[in-house]
Design an enzyme around this catalytic site. Sequence first.
Site, PDB file in Angstrom:
ATOM      1  N   ASP A  86      22.635  32.096  27.799  1.00 30.91           N
ATOM      2  CA  ASP A  86      21.706  32.275  26.684  1.00 30.91           C
ATOM      3  C   ASP A  86      22.346  33.276  25.723  1.00 30.91           C
ATOM      4  OD1 ASP A  86      19.622  32.060  24.944  1.00 30.91           O
ATOM      5  OD2 ASP A  86      18.053  32.416  26.397  1.00 30.91           O
TER       6      ASP A  86
HETATM    7  C1  BGC Z   1      16.824  31.740  23.244  1.00 27.66           C
HETATM    8  C2  BGC Z   1      17.305  30.345  23.492  1.00 27.66           C
HETATM    9  C3  BGC Z   1      17.898  29.778  22.235  1.00 27.66           C
HETATM   10  C4  BGC Z   1      19.026  30.695  21.783  1.00 27.66           C
HETATM   11  C5  BGC Z   1      19.743  30.194  20.555  1.00 27.66           C
HETATM   12  C6  BGC Z   1      17.889  32.619  22.597  1.00 27.66           C
HETATM   13  O1  BGC Z   1      17.385  33.839  22.203  1.00 27.66           O
HETATM   14  O2  BGC Z   1      16.392  32.312  24.456  1.00 27.66           O
HETATM   15  O3  BGC Z   1      16.259  29.544  23.965  1.00 27.66           O
HETATM   16  O4  BGC Z   1      18.355  28.485  22.462  1.00 27.66           O
HETATM   17  O5  BGC Z   1      18.489  31.973  21.503  1.00 27.66           O
HETATM   18  O6  BGC Z   1      18.958  30.276  19.449  1.00 27.66           O
END
Ligand code: BGC
Length: 747
Positions: free
Chosen positions: A286
């Site tokens: 993530d």
């Molecule tokens: C989130 C993800 C997301 C990623 C990219 C993160 O903060 O937890 O779900 O896909 O950002 O935007």
Amino acid sequence: MKKTAFIILSVIVLNSFFLQTALAQEKSIAQKVDSVLKLMTLDEKVGQLNQYNDDWTATGPMTIDTNKVRQIQSGKVGALLNCMGTERTRKWQKVAMQSRLKIPLIFGQDVIHGYKTTFPIPLAEACSWDLDAIELSARVSATEASASGINWTFAPMVDIARDPRWGRIMEGAGEDPCLASKIAYARVKGFQGQKLGETNSVMACAKHFAAYGAAIGGRDYNSVDMSEKLLWETYLPPFKAAVDADVATFMDSFNDINGVPSTGNKYLQRDILKGKWEFGGFVVSDWGSIGEMINHGTVKNGYEAAYSAITAGCDMDMESRSYTNNLAQLIKDGKVPVALVDDAVKRILTKKFELGLFDDPFRFCDPEREQRELNNPDHPVAARDVARKSIVLLKNQNHLLPLSKNTRTIAFIGPLVKAVNQNKGFWDVDVPGIDSSYVVSQWDGLQHKISNKVKLLYAKGCSIDGDNKDGFTEAVNVAKQADVVILSIGERRDMTGEAKSRSNINIPGVQEDLLKALLATGKPIVVLINAGRPLVFNYTADNAPAILYTWWLGSEAGNAIADVLFGDYNPSAKLPVTFPLSVGQIPIYYAHFNTGRPALNDNNRFYTSSYNDLSIYPKFEFGYGLSYTTFQYSNLQMSKKKMYSNDQIKVSVTITNTGKYDGEEIVQLYLHDVVGSVARPVEELKDFRKVKLAAGQSETIKFIIDLEKLSFYNQQLQWVAEPGKFDLLIGASSRDIRLKDSFELVE
Ligand code: BGC
């Protein structure tokens, strides 16, 4: 030309030549990947494992790069995120084509509930229990996104969530592993379409692996403490369903589970996902989660973080730069075998081949197609249909709804009546350079619906939050002139979503006071509750005669709401998550254990598992939702009462539409394993059917009970079905069980 320049150019030409010949021949993708891998330097390999953010929108703490162009030219980046539109993606892909091996970039984006056309938030869509509609919504989103340069969506989020304080509950399919798994499957199929490589398909990403939804206290990013049994039985099934649907990628989660951050969790990624489940795609961290392991306190620095993540099985680093800065050194130091990096690179290159990017890196960058698909007239039609299927009728005293189209004067009151962007929900996409402002407000939706003989009055009444009641007098005056009042209240769309956890989930501000003032006029009132999560609204639930939970419905919100208000669509949605009576009950979910001292009702508090000051029952239970018509359940039949393990039981039940309107019913099948080697939930959803019946029509629907539906994880974490008695419960919700029987599994 200088000699060195000549040599470099020759090497480039030669390498390009080798690459082209390697690829031109008739080879399997695996062989092609191997041929490319052989040409790659260590730095280029590490480069493929990095995903960078483009320069504008950020969905997390961002590293600003002044030399991104140079990094891409030198093959140091494998994917970009938050880079949208054919023009922009083409620009960056061109830069990638200046790199030595011309390995194309992948463009990833959070296409969570729509791209240009915004669909209902995922939790709302889950209320439809309509797998075809849910798949279609993902299909349309993929069609738009892929036409706009995107090859990869960070969706679906398949985290089970049983805590409405957690803001990201809006992104999933609720609390139940059976329903959520079917929805996860449908969403992956929808995003990926026929197969990767079609120009209208994007890679899906099952996230967040794993158990992110069980963050302690409902606080986003918080730790998770969970037994393996619960993990396997409740939190992992939707991920497994995504693998079964052939999902291309997985994303790690921010949380630790029992002290181990998911990003560095070898058991999850290597043993379960890539081992037991034989997942062939790749895993992305993530946002920044590799580097964040330093904060978790499980690694000292970026070097250790990179080591932890790559050995655990995380293939791509989203934005933490831990791989860029440390992986090559880890290999040189002999800490990480190059085979681990090779495996990660191969997984990523395989997807690039499957997407067809090696054949044509610009195949998703056609501006004409982009214009066509972003303005495809079928898409709003699909969005409207899913939106009305997502609206839950919670209450309808004296058949107040549907409203007659001949109603003379309607007062439409509340802070959300004329709101536009609010309807889009949290994860809408703002496509740069593309007008994505198209949203039908609730006001416009109602106006389109009624004839010019109907008088539509408006008052805002109050704001979503704050304590200002100055608008009440005007609202009451408007209400007094009307035959019926529609009151649209709720959250702001940015009150749920990532990093939007709340300890108070009441309807904010003075909105329920406004309802009280309006009720005093004696006028019939329909309340629309707009929200991203289950809210607590006991005053409204107990006093308003009619309530529609509209969530955030997206671009077609206004039209969908008007369809339901006037009966052009008969609501059919049912809750995929329990609505608590009070925050004090959280976590509350239907599939709980009986305990040794069950409280059989709210008068049964004496040394029972209950609260002294609060009911044990939710306000609205899992599976609940009304219709304008009524359904009768009858004639439950089972093909046998004793089942052997290689056997099945055929169950049939007749559903009759006994009301005046055509409608759809979601018939739910629950089982209860009466005696197990470990306690089993009081009931568990095992199957459901959505059946459409004209007024007066009956249909017999069939279910199959097989060993799989009777199985669970025993203490040794073996997936087993134990002989003994099972209760069969068929109902209109988890509490509204209409028919019961039992059977026995025999050895
Ligand atoms: C989130 C993800 C997301 C990623 C990219 C993160 O903060 O937890 O779900 O896909 O950002 O935007």
